[in-house]
Scaffold this motif. Structure first.
Motif, PDB file in Angstrom:
ATOM      1  N   THR A 225       0.830  -1.213   0.000  1.00  0.00           N
ATOM      2  CA  THR A 225       0.000   0.000   0.000  1.00  0.00           C
ATOM      3  C   THR A 225       0.860   1.257   0.000  1.00  0.00           C
ATOM      4  O   THR A 225       0.351   2.350  -0.272  1.00  0.00           O
ATOM      5  CB  THR A 225      -0.911   0.029   1.226  1.00  0.00           C
ATOM      6  N   GLU A 227       1.834   2.973   2.309  1.00  0.00           N
ATOM      7  CA  GLU A 227       1.479   3.953   3.340  1.00  0.00           C
ATOM      8  C   GLU A 227       2.609   4.152   4.338  1.00  0.00           C
ATOM      9  O   GLU A 227       2.651   5.151   5.057  1.00  0.00           O
ATOM     10  CB  GLU A 227       0.208   3.509   4.062  1.00  0.00           C
ATOM     11  N   ASN A 255      -3.060   9.915  -0.638  1.00  0.00           N
ATOM     12  CA  ASN A 255      -2.796   8.562  -1.116  1.00  0.00           C
ATOM     13  C   ASN A 255      -1.327   8.450  -1.484  1.00  0.00           C
ATOM     14  O   ASN A 255      -0.795   9.245  -2.252  1.00  0.00           O
ATOM     15  CB  ASN A 255      -3.647   8.246  -2.351  1.00  0.00           C
ATOM     16  N   TYR A 257       1.752   6.144  -3.097  1.00  0.00           N
ATOM     17  CA  TYR A 257       1.880   5.112  -4.119  1.00  0.00           C
ATOM     18  C   TYR A 257       3.329   5.036  -4.588  1.00  0.00           C
ATOM     19  O   TYR A 257       4.184   5.823  -4.142  1.00  0.00           O
ATOM     20  CB  TYR A 257       0.953   5.386  -5.304  1.00  0.00           C
ATOM     21  N   ASP A 366       0.017   0.791  -6.967  1.00  0.00           N
ATOM     22  CA  ASP A 366      -0.490   0.911  -5.598  1.00  0.00           C
ATOM     23  C   ASP A 366      -1.262  -0.359  -5.227  1.00  0.00           C
ATOM     24  O   ASP A 366      -1.699  -1.117  -6.095  1.00  0.00           O
ATOM     25  CB  ASP A 366      -1.399   2.137  -5.479  1.00  0.00           C
ATOM     26  N   ASP A 367      -1.421  -0.560  -3.935  1.00  0.00           N
ATOM     27  CA  ASP A 367      -2.234  -1.663  -3.371  1.00  0.00           C
ATOM     28  C   ASP A 367      -1.871  -3.003  -4.003  1.00  0.00           C
ATOM     29  O   ASP A 367      -2.731  -3.755  -4.467  1.00  0.00           O
ATOM     30  CB  ASP A 367      -3.728  -1.374  -3.567  1.00  0.00           C
TER      31      ASP A 367
END
Length: 530
Positions: A225, A227, A255, A257, A366-367
């Protein structure tokens, strides 16, 4: 020995798809046959269907035959019943069986018959048996057998008869009315189907400290993620660079990324390093890779390609038709792959590239996650799921063999087209469709749940009625049994029967089952029961 056990499926492959086969002429590829060659039904059998089969047994005819006779004859117009039901053997190894009338094999029959050959000029009627083991016909002898037809068809052969080779089963003007397995009691029962799912009773878990986790293939320190503002486990592939970036998430937050910039080639992209986790990809387990991506190409649409990179061989593309990133916006993509695809090789990393002319555009990710799908536990499967309707048909087959075909191509050394498995059934659950076998199989199979297009087929190998050619020809071991329907006007039904060691390489009966077509009329029906 080159011969193996064959079922009626092999016959269907020779003459069609199990449908009625009409006679054609030479223009359609079949040679014309003289009318004089046709074996006609015997007129003395005109009332055969009304004959009392209970008054005469095959055993009584055998007992009345002289010791030096070479033939057991069921006379024209007579119906005889096979009454032996104790599993014993009727040894007629010096004789042939000539059915000019009718031989009825009832459901209760359980017997082995040894004979030099069988000639069917009347009718061979075999009813669906009531037990797993019913009738086994063993064909013996290495010498050629002469078939002398009834006087009504005498001119169809030479004066001394027709030479049928060794171990023949011949239909000449007569009728096969054979339903040799209990499955033939139901028109909807079939002997093969596709795998819906598999299960492993005793999972095989990776024995490595790095693998004691929830199943993710990302390195322990990798944060898909981003983060945590860490790019550990993620590097650029080929040229360019990667860095952590952020943007407004549109909801008042931020966000984070991974930004891929400085690309100069269509192959430049992202590399996901698995580290020790590469040893944790468990066989026979489905994995799903999911991630968000975008390519900064305003006004255009592009989709990425994902490859598995192995430590000792070329990469393998595993993703197809991912959603496109449109006009430089985020797209969400995921795909599944079976860890059997690993082919016992260790993954080094996963690559994401962009096969497009936009070789210098920046890309973002991302993710990112690579997690197992909890469909099957890892390991070799020993439980196979089929449709419950199929399971109900197969419930009586406990103790018999199940064939699980290969779902691979390629050489034998790679477990390819010869990677089938045979296992013994121990239990069939008609409610869930689960078929349990004695031991786990040696190969991994694709199921409907994983990919319905390439689901592995499974089939029953057992038949209660078997025609077996004994391997007694030491000088020519490739000479097995021979079965033929001569030019005959009568419809045939042959279903639920296994043929073992049939075929005579380079001889009269080269094929497993010969069908000689008449230009007058012929229908041969092969059931969908293999």
């Amino acid at each position: 020995m080159m011969f193996r056990s064959y079922s009626i499926a092999a016959i269907a492959a020779i003459i069609g798809t199990g449908r009625f086969l009409p006679t054609t002429d030479a223009a359609a590829g079949y040679p014309l046959v003289r009318e004089a060659m046709v074996f006609n039904p015997l007129s003395c059998n005109s009332n055969l269907e009304f004959a009392d089969c209970s008054s005469t047994s095959l055993e009584s005819i055998i007992d009345s035959a002289t010791s030096n006779s070479t033939e057991i004859l069921i006379p024209c117009g007579t119906c005889a019943t096979l009454t032996t039901a104790d599993g014993s053997t009727l040894d007629l190894s010096t004789k042939t069986i000539n059915i000019e009338g009718k031989l009825h094999v009832p459901p209760s029959a359980h017997v082995t018959i040894r004979t030099r050959g069988i000639f069917i000029q009347g009718e061979l009627k075999i009813d669906p048996p009531s037990s797993l083991e019913a009738l086994r016909v063993q064909l013996v002898g290495v010498d050629d057998v002469l078939f002398v037809p009834n006087d009504e068809n005498a001119d169809r052969c030479d004066v001394e008869g027709c030479n049928e080779g060794s171990k023949p089963v011949v239909v000449a003007g007569g009728r096969l009315n054979v339903r040799g397995d209990a499955l033939t009691n139901s028109p909807t029962c079939k002997t093969w189907t596709t795998l819906k799912d598999v299960h492993t009773t005793n999972p095989i878990l990776p024995n490595h400290p790095s693998c004691m986790f929830d199943g993710s293939l990302l390195e322990p320190e990798a944060d898909g993620t981003f983060e945590s503002s860490s790019k550990a486990g993620f590097t650029r592939y080929r040229w360019g660079s990667v860095e952590i970036a952020s943007e407004d998430d549109g909801m008042g937050g931020t966000n984070t990324y991974l930004h891929n910039y400085g690309r100069s080639n269509v192959k430049d992209g992202l590399q996901i390093n698995l580290g020790d986790r590469s040893m944790c990809a468990m066989k026979n387990r489905m994995y799903r890779m999911s991630f968000k991506y975008r390519l900064h190409t305003p006004g255009e649409s592009h989709r990425p390609t994902v490859e598995l990179d192995f430590k000792d061989r070329h990469p393998r593309k595993i993703s197809y038709d991912l959603p496109e990133s449109v006009n430089g916006t985020w797209a969400q993509g995921s795909f599944e792959f079976l860890s059997y695809d690993l082919k016992d090789k260790e993954i080094a990393n996963v690559k994401v590239t962009w096969p497009t002319d936009e070789s210098t555009s920046n890309a973002d990710y991302d993710d990112i996650s690579i997690l197992p799908i909890l469909v099957n536990p890892p390991g070799l499967p020993d439980v196979f799921y089929v449709d419950t309707e199929v399971a109900q048909c197969w419930a009586s087959k406990v103790g018999t063999e199940l064939l699980i075909t290969t779902n691979e191509i390629g050489s034998v050394s790679n477990g390819g087209w010869d990677g089938e498995d045979i296992a013994v059934i121990t239990h069939v659950d008609i409610v869930t469709g689960a078929i349990t076998v004695v031991d786990p199989i040696a190969h991994y199979k694709t199921t409907e749940l994983q990919d319905a297009r390439f689901a592995t087929e499974v089939a029953l190998l057992h038949r209660s009625t078997i025609f077996e050619a004994i391997e007694d020809n030491v000088l020519e071991p490739w000479i097995g049994g021979h079965s033929v329907v001569k030019h005959t006007l009568v419809p045939q039904l042959l279903s639920g029967v296994a043929f073992e060691n049939f075929g005579q390489q380079g001889q009269l009966g080269e094929e497993l089952f010969d069908v000689l077509l008449s230009t007058l009329f012929l229908h041969l029906f092969l059931s969908t029961i293999l």
